[in-house]
Motif scaffolding. Structure first.
Motif, PDB file in Angstrom:
ATOM      1  N   LYS A   1       0.813  -1.218   0.000  1.00 24.64           N
ATOM      2  CA  LYS A   1       0.000   0.000   0.000  1.00 24.64           C
ATOM      3  C   LYS A   1       0.846   1.268   0.000  1.00 24.64           C
ATOM      4  O   LYS A   1       0.307   2.369   0.053  1.00 24.64           O
ATOM      5  N   GLU A   2       2.174   1.092  -0.036  1.00 24.67           N
ATOM      6  CA  GLU A   2       3.092   2.229   0.014  1.00 24.67           C
ATOM      7  C   GLU A   2       2.823   3.101   1.244  1.00 24.67           C
ATOM      8  O   GLU A   2       2.862   4.330   1.185  1.00 24.67           O
ATOM      9  N   SER A   3       2.570   2.451   2.342  1.00 21.17           N
ATOM     10  CA  SER A   3       2.275   3.142   3.596  1.00 21.17           C
ATOM     11  C   SER A   3       3.479   3.959   4.070  1.00 21.17           C
ATOM     12  O   SER A   3       4.631   3.558   3.877  1.00 21.17           O
ATOM     13  N   ARG A   4       3.192   5.073   4.710  1.00 21.77           N
ATOM     14  CA  ARG A   4       4.261   5.883   5.300  1.00 21.77           C
ATOM     15  C   ARG A   4       4.953   5.130   6.429  1.00 21.77           C
ATOM     16  O   ARG A   4       6.058   5.471   6.819  1.00 21.77           O
ATOM     17  N   LEU A   5       4.310   4.106   6.946  1.00 21.74           N
ATOM     18  CA  LEU A   5       4.880   3.319   8.038  1.00 21.74           C
ATOM     19  C   LEU A   5       5.699   2.128   7.551  1.00 21.74           C
ATOM     20  O   LEU A   5       6.237   1.380   8.361  1.00 21.74           O
ATOM     21  N   SER A   6       5.801   1.953   6.256  1.00 24.73           N
ATOM     22  CA  SER A   6       6.470   0.758   5.735  1.00 24.73           C
ATOM     23  C   SER A   6       7.947   0.684   6.114  1.00 24.73           C
ATOM     24  O   SER A   6       8.488  -0.400   6.296  1.00 24.73           O
ATOM     25  N   ARG A   7       8.608   1.806   6.254  1.00 26.41           N
ATOM     26  CA  ARG A   7      10.011   1.766   6.697  1.00 26.41           C
ATOM     27  C   ARG A   7      10.087   1.215   8.121  1.00 26.41           C
ATOM     28  O   ARG A   7      10.990   0.456   8.462  1.00 26.41           O
ATOM     29  N   ARG A   8       9.123   1.559   8.951  1.00 25.88           N
ATOM     30  CA  ARG A   8       9.101   1.047  10.329  1.00 25.88           C
ATOM     31  C   ARG A   8       8.807  -0.446  10.356  1.00 25.88           C
ATOM     32  O   ARG A   8       9.424  -1.184  11.128  1.00 25.88           O
ATOM     33  N   THR A   9       7.846  -0.896   9.556  1.00 24.11           N
ATOM     34  CA  THR A   9       7.545  -2.332   9.558  1.00 24.11           C
ATOM     35  C   THR A   9       8.734  -3.118   9.012  1.00 24.11           C
ATOM     36  O   THR A   9       9.052  -4.190   9.521  1.00 24.11           O
ATOM     37  N   ALA A  10       9.412  -2.583   8.001  1.00 20.88           N
ATOM     38  CA  ALA A  10      10.611  -3.251   7.472  1.00 20.88           C
ATOM     39  C   ALA A  10      11.704  -3.301   8.536  1.00 20.88           C
ATOM     40  O   ALA A  10      12.406  -4.306   8.674  1.00 20.88           O
ATOM     41  N   SER A  11      11.824  -2.229   9.307  1.00 18.13           N
ATOM     42  CA  SER A  11      12.816  -2.191  10.382  1.00 18.13           C
ATOM     43  C   SER A  11      12.514  -3.253  11.442  1.00 18.13           C
ATOM     44  O   SER A  11      13.410  -3.963  11.914  1.00 18.13           O
ATOM     45  N   LEU A  12      11.258  -3.367  11.804  1.00 20.85           N
ATOM     46  CA  LEU A  12      10.866  -4.382  12.784  1.00 20.85           C
ATOM     47  C   LEU A  12      11.093  -5.786  12.241  1.00 20.85           C
ATOM     48  O   LEU A  12      11.508  -6.683  12.977  1.00 20.85           O
ATOM     49  N   CYS A  13      10.833  -5.990  10.940  1.00 22.97           N
ATOM     50  CA  CYS A  13      11.095  -7.299  10.325  1.00 22.97           C
ATOM     51  C   CYS A  13      12.586  -7.607  10.346  1.00 22.97           C
ATOM     52  O   CYS A  13      12.989  -8.748  10.583  1.00 22.97           O
ATOM     53  N   PHE A  14      13.399  -6.597  10.096  1.00 25.86           N
ATOM     54  CA  PHE A  14      14.846  -6.769  10.162  1.00 25.86           C
ATOM     55  C   PHE A  14      15.254  -7.244  11.557  1.00 25.86           C
ATOM     56  O   PHE A  14      15.999  -8.218  11.713  1.00 25.86           O
ATOM     57  N   GLU A  15      14.753  -6.581  12.590  1.00 24.93           N
ATOM     58  CA  GLU A  15      15.101  -6.928  13.969  1.00 24.93           C
ATOM     59  C   GLU A  15      14.529  -8.277  14.393  1.00 24.93           C
ATOM     60  O   GLU A  15      15.236  -9.127  14.947  1.00 24.93           O
ATOM     61  N   LEU A  16      13.237  -8.473  14.144  1.00 29.05           N
ATOM     62  CA  LEU A  16      12.591  -9.703  14.587  1.00 29.05           C
ATOM     63  C   LEU A  16      13.080 -10.906  13.783  1.00 29.05           C
ATOM     64  O   LEU A  16      13.243 -11.999  14.328  1.00 29.05           O
ATOM     65  N   GLY A  17      13.332 -10.708  12.498  1.00 31.96           N
ATOM     66  CA  GLY A  17      13.874 -11.795  11.680  1.00 31.96           C
ATOM     67  C   GLY A  17      15.209 -12.271  12.225  1.00 31.96           C
ATOM     68  O   GLY A  17      15.480 -13.476  12.275  1.00 31.96           O
ATOM     69  N   SER A  18      16.040 -11.342  12.663  1.00 32.17           N
ATOM     70  CA  SER A  18      17.332 -11.701  13.251  1.00 32.17           C
ATOM     71  C   SER A  18      17.139 -12.493  14.548  1.00 32.17           C
ATOM     72  O   SER A  18      17.844 -13.473  14.795  1.00 32.17           O
ATOM     73  N   GLN A  19      16.181 -12.082  15.370  1.00 33.62           N
ATOM     74  CA  GLN A  19      15.903 -12.793  16.624  1.00 33.62           C
ATOM     75  C   GLN A  19      15.398 -14.203  16.364  1.00 33.62           C
ATOM     76  O   GLN A  19      15.827 -15.158  17.017  1.00 33.62           O
ATOM     77  N   VAL A  20      14.460 -14.326  15.428  1.00 31.46           N
ATOM     78  CA  VAL A  20      13.901 -15.641  15.108  1.00 31.46           C
ATOM     79  C   VAL A  20      14.989 -16.544  14.539  1.00 31.46           C
ATOM     80  O   VAL A  20      15.080 -17.726  14.895  1.00 31.46           O
ATOM     81  N   ALA A  21      15.820 -16.001  13.661  1.00 30.96           N
ATOM     82  CA  ALA A  21      16.898 -16.802  13.067  1.00 30.96           C
ATOM     83  C   ALA A  21      17.827 -17.343  14.151  1.00 30.96           C
ATOM     84  O   ALA A  21      18.177 -18.530  14.150  1.00 30.96           O
ATOM     85  N   ARG A  22      18.187 -16.491  15.079  1.00 31.87           N
ATOM     86  CA  ARG A  22      19.089 -16.924  16.157  1.00 31.87           C
ATOM     87  C   ARG A  22      18.425 -17.991  17.023  1.00 31.87           C
ATOM     88  O   ARG A  22      19.024 -19.022  17.326  1.00 31.87           O
ATOM     89  N   ALA A  23      17.188 -17.755  17.420  1.00 28.71           N
ATOM     90  CA  ALA A  23      16.483 -18.709  18.284  1.00 28.71           C
ATOM     91  C   ALA A  23      16.295 -20.048  17.573  1.00 28.71           C
ATOM     92  O   ALA A  23      16.501 -21.111  18.172  1.00 28.71           O
ATOM     93  N   ALA A  24      15.923 -20.017  16.309  1.00 27.40           N
ATOM     94  CA  ALA A  24      15.695 -21.263  15.569  1.00 27.40           C
ATOM     95  C   ALA A  24      17.002 -22.006  15.339  1.00 27.40           C
ATOM     96  O   ALA A  24      17.040 -23.233  15.415  1.00 27.40           O
ATOM     97  N   TRP A  25      18.068 -21.278  15.064  1.00 27.97           N
ATOM     98  CA  TRP A  25      19.354 -21.928  14.813  1.00 27.97           C
ATOM     99  C   TRP A  25      19.874 -22.623  16.066  1.00 27.97           C
ATOM    100  O   TRP A  25      20.514 -23.676  15.990  1.00 27.97           O
TER     101      TRP A  25
END
Length: 118
Positions: free
Chosen positions: A65-89
């Motif tokens: 939707k080209e939301s103005r908040l998309s940079r924030r959601t991408a940032s959270l995905c960056f952070e949470l993806g790293s956490q999930v990767a570490r926990a799963a590994w």
């Protein structure tokens, strides 16, 4: 232009969307696997995967939707993806957990350019 608000090029936005969809599926499968093993729904591992799946879904919608908040959601995905990767590994030698780690790490890498774009 898709990605104008994130500062990202169209290809970077597309990569982040694709990685978000794949990680969402992997996190949902991971939750189902843990629940089938008898892990409680309020367990930290299950909650982390639920948050990741929900955030991935939100990120896809924000980017599409080209939301103005998309940079924030991408940032959270960056952070949470790293956490999930570490926990799963760090889980036992479980190929499913390692596949989840791979998908979560791919999410973090795919969304990173949108986070640090000028």
């Amino acid at each position: 232009m898709l990605g104008a608000r994130t500062g990202g090029a169209r290809i970077e936005v597309s990569r982040c969307i694709a990685a978000s969809l794949k990680c969402q599926t992997a996190c949902e499968a991971g939750m189902a696997r843990l629940r089938a093993q008898g892990v409680a729904a309020d367990d930290d591992a299950v909650r982390l995967l639920r948050q990741c799946a929900e955030l991935c879904e939100l990120n896809v919608r924000a980017l599409q939707k080209e939301s103005r908040l998309s940079r924030r959601t991408a940032s959270l995905c960056f952070e949470l993806g790293s956490q999930v990767a570490r926990a799963a590994w760090l889980e036992a030698q479980d190929p499913d957990a390692h596949a989840l780690a791979r998908d979560a790490l791919h999410l973090a890498r795919a969304c990173r350019p949108l986070v640090f774009a000028a």
